[in-house]
Design an enzyme around this catalytic site. Structure first.
Site, PDB file in Angstrom:
ATOM      1  N   ASP A  86     -13.355   4.453  -1.741  1.00 59.56           N
ATOM      2  CA  ASP A  86     -14.627   3.757  -1.081  1.00 59.56           C
ATOM      3  C   ASP A  86     -13.798   2.328  -0.243  1.00 59.56           C
ATOM      4  OD1 ASP A  86     -13.457   1.850  -3.238  1.00 59.56           O
ATOM      5  OD2 ASP A  86     -15.632   1.918  -3.903  1.00 59.56           O
ATOM      6  N   GLU A 140     -12.485  11.078  -5.504  1.00 58.79           N
ATOM      7  CA  GLU A 140     -13.448  10.411  -6.159  1.00 58.79           C
ATOM      8  C   GLU A 140     -14.702  10.195  -5.113  1.00 58.79           C
ATOM      9  OE1 GLU A 140     -13.432   6.091  -6.517  1.00 58.79           O
ATOM     10  OE2 GLU A 140     -12.604   6.520  -8.580  1.00 58.79           O
ATOM     11  N   GLU A 146     -18.024  -1.057  -0.039  1.00 56.34           N
ATOM     12  CA  GLU A 146     -17.384  -0.073  -0.613  1.00 56.34           C
ATOM     13  C   GLU A 146     -18.628   1.294  -0.547  1.00 56.34           C
ATOM     14  OE1 GLU A 146     -16.980  -2.843  -1.956  1.00 56.34           O
ATOM     15  OE2 GLU A 146     -14.742  -3.002  -1.662  1.00 56.34           O
ATOM     16  N   HIS A 191     -13.121  -9.958  -8.650  1.00 57.78           N
ATOM     17  CA  HIS A 191     -12.553 -10.277  -7.345  1.00 57.78           C
ATOM     18  C   HIS A 191     -13.534  -9.834  -6.122  1.00 57.78           C
ATOM     19  CE1 HIS A 191     -11.614  -6.028  -6.440  1.00 57.78           C
ATOM     20  NE2 HIS A 191     -11.462  -5.945  -7.798  1.00 57.78           N
ATOM     21  N   ARG A 211     -15.849  -8.524  -3.080  1.00 62.62           N
ATOM     22  CA  ARG A 211     -16.363  -9.598  -2.040  1.00 62.62           C
ATOM     23  C   ARG A 211     -17.603  -9.982  -2.244  1.00 62.62           C
ATOM     24  NH1 ARG A 211     -13.505  -8.784   3.243  1.00 62.62           N
ATOM     25  NH2 ARG A 211     -11.936  -7.778   2.553  1.00 62.62           N
ATOM     26  N   HIS A 259      -6.658 -11.770  -9.003  1.00 60.52           N
ATOM     27  CA  HIS A 259      -6.411 -10.928  -7.726  1.00 60.52           C
ATOM     28  C   HIS A 259      -5.962 -11.825  -6.853  1.00 60.52           C
ATOM     29  CE1 HIS A 259      -7.645  -8.906  -4.076  1.00 60.52           C
ATOM     30  NE2 HIS A 259      -7.901  -7.859  -4.728  1.00 60.52           N
TER      31      HIS A 259
HETATM   32  C1  UD1 Z   1      -9.838  -4.185  -1.507  1.00 58.10           C
HETATM   33  C2  UD1 Z   1     -10.986  -3.163  -1.274  1.00 58.10           C
HETATM   34  C3  UD1 Z   1     -11.778  -3.311  -2.664  1.00 58.10           C
HETATM   35  C4  UD1 Z   1     -11.029  -3.015  -3.828  1.00 58.10           C
HETATM   36  C5  UD1 Z   1      -9.985  -4.067  -3.775  1.00 58.10           C
HETATM   37  C6  UD1 Z   1      -9.252  -3.739  -5.151  1.00 58.10           C
HETATM   38  C7  UD1 Z   1     -11.809  -2.621   1.111  1.00 58.10           C
HETATM   39  C8  UD1 Z   1     -12.849  -3.499   1.896  1.00 58.10           C
HETATM   40  N1  UD1 Z   1     -11.858  -3.260  -0.134  1.00 58.10           N
HETATM   41  O1  UD1 Z   1     -10.650  -5.364  -1.694  1.00 58.10           O
HETATM   42  O2  UD1 Z   1     -12.738  -1.822  -2.500  1.00 58.10           O
HETATM   43  O3  UD1 Z   1     -11.870  -2.951  -5.016  1.00 58.10           O
HETATM   44  O4  UD1 Z   1      -8.837  -4.086  -2.686  1.00 58.10           O
HETATM   45  O5  UD1 Z   1      -8.246  -4.803  -5.375  1.00 58.10           O
HETATM   46  O6  UD1 Z   1     -11.078  -1.785   1.252  1.00 58.10           O
HETATM   47  N2  UD1 Z   1      -3.967  -9.954  -0.821  1.00 58.10           N
HETATM   48  C9  UD1 Z   1      -2.617 -10.431  -0.927  1.00 58.10           C
HETATM   49  N3  UD1 Z   1      -1.785  -9.431  -1.518  1.00 58.10           N
HETATM   50  C10 UD1 Z   1      -2.044  -8.312  -1.835  1.00 58.10           C
HETATM   51  C11 UD1 Z   1      -3.482  -7.871  -2.137  1.00 58.10           C
HETATM   52  C12 UD1 Z   1      -4.322  -8.790  -1.245  1.00 58.10           C
HETATM   53  O7  UD1 Z   1      -2.293 -11.511  -0.430  1.00 58.10           O
HETATM   54  O8  UD1 Z   1      -1.175  -7.472  -2.497  1.00 58.10           O
HETATM   55  C13 UD1 Z   1      -4.887 -10.834  -0.057  1.00 58.10           C
HETATM   56  C14 UD1 Z   1      -4.794 -11.291   1.441  1.00 58.10           C
HETATM   57  O9  UD1 Z   1      -4.916 -12.198   1.740  1.00 58.10           O
HETATM   58  C15 UD1 Z   1      -5.614 -10.279   1.603  1.00 58.10           C
HETATM   59  C16 UD1 Z   1      -6.836 -10.364   0.629  1.00 58.10           C
HETATM   60  O10 UD1 Z   1      -6.191 -10.474  -0.531  1.00 58.10           O
HETATM   61  O11 UD1 Z   1      -6.232 -10.743   2.935  1.00 58.10           O
HETATM   62  C17 UD1 Z   1      -8.004  -9.376   0.507  1.00 58.10           C
HETATM   63  O12 UD1 Z   1      -7.550  -8.144   0.709  1.00 58.10           O
HETATM   64  P1  UD1 Z   1      -8.605  -6.885   1.155  1.00 58.10           P
HETATM   65  O13 UD1 Z   1      -7.589  -5.497   0.785  1.00 58.10           O
HETATM   66  O14 UD1 Z   1      -8.893  -7.122   2.450  1.00 58.10           O
HETATM   67  O15 UD1 Z   1      -9.708  -7.098   0.221  1.00 58.10           O
HETATM   68  P2  UD1 Z   1      -9.926  -6.897  -1.255  1.00 58.10           P
HETATM   69  O16 UD1 Z   1     -10.902  -7.812  -1.796  1.00 58.10           O
HETATM   70  O17 UD1 Z   1      -8.665  -6.907  -1.830  1.00 58.10           O
HETATM   71  N1  UDP Z   2      -4.924  -3.323 -12.335  1.00 62.15           N
HETATM   72  C1  UDP Z   2      -3.566  -3.768 -12.679  1.00 62.15           C
HETATM   73  N2  UDP Z   2      -3.183  -5.049 -12.709  1.00 62.15           N
HETATM   74  C2  UDP Z   2      -4.259  -6.187 -12.729  1.00 62.15           C
HETATM   75  C3  UDP Z   2      -5.563  -5.590 -12.591  1.00 62.15           C
HETATM   76  C4  UDP Z   2      -5.910  -4.327 -12.593  1.00 62.15           C
HETATM   77  O1  UDP Z   2      -2.835  -2.758 -12.526  1.00 62.15           O
HETATM   78  O2  UDP Z   2      -3.783  -7.230 -12.656  1.00 62.15           O
HETATM   79  C5  UDP Z   2      -5.458  -1.960 -12.267  1.00 62.15           C
HETATM   80  C6  UDP Z   2      -6.541  -1.782 -13.146  1.00 62.15           C
HETATM   81  O3  UDP Z   2      -6.026  -1.142 -14.396  1.00 62.15           O
HETATM   82  C7  UDP Z   2      -7.286  -0.452 -12.716  1.00 62.15           C
HETATM   83  C8  UDP Z   2      -7.094  -0.769 -11.187  1.00 62.15           C
HETATM   84  O4  UDP Z   2      -6.030  -1.944 -11.166  1.00 62.15           O
HETATM   85  O5  UDP Z   2      -6.629   0.699 -12.719  1.00 62.15           O
HETATM   86  C9  UDP Z   2      -8.363  -1.686 -10.501  1.00 62.15           C
HETATM   87  O6  UDP Z   2      -7.950  -2.113  -9.534  1.00 62.15           O
HETATM   88  P1  UDP Z   2      -9.136  -3.271  -8.682  1.00 62.15           P
HETATM   89  O7  UDP Z   2      -9.644  -4.247  -9.655  1.00 62.15           O
HETATM   90  O8  UDP Z   2      -8.151  -3.929  -7.925  1.00 62.15           O
HETATM   91  O9  UDP Z   2      -9.798  -2.465  -7.779  1.00 62.15           O
HETATM   92  P2  UDP Z   2     -11.418  -1.919  -8.101  1.00 62.15           P
HETATM   93  O10 UDP Z   2     -11.204  -1.040  -9.217  1.00 62.15           O
HETATM   94  O11 UDP Z   2     -12.403  -2.910  -8.319  1.00 62.15           O
HETATM   95  O12 UDP Z   2     -11.476  -1.115  -6.967  1.00 62.15           O
END
Ligand code: UD1
Ligand code: UDP
Length: 384
Positions: free
Chosen positions: A99, A121, A135, A212, A214, A245
């Site tokens: 998603d 998925e 998502e 974490h 949105r 996160h």
């Molecule tokens: C994204 C996914 C969400 C998923 C989540 C898992 C979308 C719209 N959202 O949301 O479905 O649950 O990832 O974690 O696809 N950032 C870093 N380093 C990283 C990762 C993120 O600095 O390694 C920061 C950046 O500032 C970035 C922000 O996190 O702009 C948000 O990242 P983004 O992928 O846009 O959204 P998530 O909330 O992480």
């Molecule tokens: N996870 C990880 N390190 C962390 C937090 C989560 O490896 O510090 C793993 C967790 O076990 C799961 C996945 O990341 O497998 C979930 O990812 P996230 O919470 O970023 O996304 P979501 O499941 O909400 O899409």
């Protein structure tokens, strides 16, 4: 001899990387396909942690992440990058996961290039356009484009059929996250993270937390943090371990409210093996993550979901997951019930596997073989 079909797996964030990694490894080992990987790097550090653990070296890395990126920017840069990759590689099928915006955009790019799409998925739904945001819609849009649907559970299969998807194109496979979990959790595991390695899990009741999403940014996340503070202050034997996160608004809220609270350990994101083993040694998991809702039940650890609804009802039905919402007092009440009432805790703390049996990747590989006409029979569906 005919050329082997090229399978391009596309992912870009932490969760889709964790869930695609076992499948990539399975496809790599198969003699029938050439496996290629493209990462959008919608996440950078959190994606790289996963690539390292699973020893995956992507063939293409679009490196699109920017601090505080908007959804529009992720969509635009990933779409342009993927258009180039698909033009150069011309894969026979593109696999996307779940998603994320990466999943939606990769399926759109494949559609524009008239390349078939396999959706891993598939079929999870809340039927609420804005929860989870974006998502729910990302998953539906990817599903509209997909030619093959890998539905983890029967519930997911039924959702797709209700929406008019041809049942012949759906394979019930289990969730690949359970494949990853089976490989990564062990009793004698030594953590990479120092705090975890020196932590005495037998003396303390640990609540593992992640939050974490949105839709929880701002007030709901503040409410969650206030609940955590109240709980830890009330129960001397409870400690909270919360890998936070990297999204800046998440970091800001969590560190502001919980930064100086004794017995609350805020960590940088930990690598997935540490995370899975942390959960397996915890008393309870509080989370708004999708992945954790699937993993913890398999480990026999109760979960309170910090959201108002879930697209993963199976473990709720099995009694190991409860939707607690984001109201401070509701979270405190539900957590206290599990801290104080042993019978209630035991009722929730049993291991169930509604999401998978550790063989989802093999089923998906078989499904792809079936779709390419390499084998005649569909793989045996999971959980039927
Ligand atoms: C994204 C996914 C969400 C998923 C989540 C898992 C979308 C719209 N959202 O949301 O479905 O649950 O990832 O974690 O696809 N950032 C870093 N380093 C990283 C990762 C993120 O600095 O390694 C920061 C950046 O500032 C970035 C922000 O996190 O702009 C948000 O990242 P983004 O992928 O846009 O959204 P998530 O909330 O992480
Ligand atoms: N996870 C990880 N390190 C962390 C937090 C989560 O490896 O510090 C793993 C967790 O076990 C799961 C996945 O990341 O497998 C979930 O990812 P996230 O919470 O970023 O996304 P979501 O499941 O909400 O899409």
């Amino acid at each position: 001899m005919n050329k082997k079909p090229v399978v391009l797996s596309v992912f870009g964030t932490r969760p889709d990387a964790i869930k695609m990694a076992p499948l990539v490894k399975t496809i790599e080992k198969s003699d029938d396909f050439i496996s290629k990987v493209c990462v959008t790097a919608q996440h950078r550090q959190m994606l790289d942690q996963v690539l390292k653990i699973f020893s995956i070296n992507p063939d293409y890395d679009l490196d699109i992440m920017k601090d505080r990126q908007t959804l529009g920017r992720v969509t635009k840069t990933a779409l342009e990058g993927l258009e180039d990759v698909l033009g150069k590689l011309k894969p026979d099928i593109v696999l996307v996961h779940g998603d994320t915006t990466t999943a939606f955009v990769a399926s759109l790019a494949a559609f524009y290039a008239k390349i078939p799409v396999g959706h891993v998925e598939a079929g999870l739904r809340t039927y609420d356009k804005y929860f989870p945001f974006p998502e729910e819609m990302n998953r539906k849009l990817a599903g509209c484009i997909a030619d093959l649907h890998f539905a983890p559970t029967v519930t997911n299969y039924n959702n797709l059929v209700k929406e008019g998807v041809n049942p012949e194109s759906i394979y019930i496979t289990g969730n690949t996250v359970i494949d990853a979990l089976k490989v990564l959790v062990s009793k004698d595991y030594n953590f990479e993270n120092d705090l975890l390695n020196n932590f005495d899990f037998t003396l303390k009741r640990v609540i593992a937390v992640t939050a974490h999403r949105r839709e929880n940014l701002g007030k709901p996340l503040e409410n969650i943090c206030l609940a955590l503070k109240e709980i830890v202050q009330k129960y001397p034997d409870v400690e909270i371990i919360y890998p936070v996160h990297l999204n800046p608004p998440v970091q800001e809220t969590v560190r502001k409210i919980l930064g100086n609270v004794p017995k609350v350990h805020l960590l940088d994101p930990i690598q997935v093996r540490d995370m899975h083993n942390l959960m397996s040694r915890s008393y309870l998991v509080l989370t708004d993550s999708g992945g954790l809702q699937e993993e913890a039940p398999s480990l026999g650890i109760p979960v309170l979901v910090l959201r108002n609804e879930t697209e993963r009802p199976e473990a709720v039905k099995a009694g190991t997951v409860k939707v607690a919402g984001t109201d401070t007092q509701k979270i405190v009440k539900e957590t206290e019930l599990l801290l104080n009432d042993k019978a209630e805790y035991r009722r929730m703390a049993h291991s169930v596997n509604p999401y998978g049996d550790g063989h989802a990747s093999e089923r998906i590989l078989q499904a792809i073989r079936h779709w390419f006409g390499i084998i005649d029979k569909k793989p045996q569906p999971f959980g039927v």
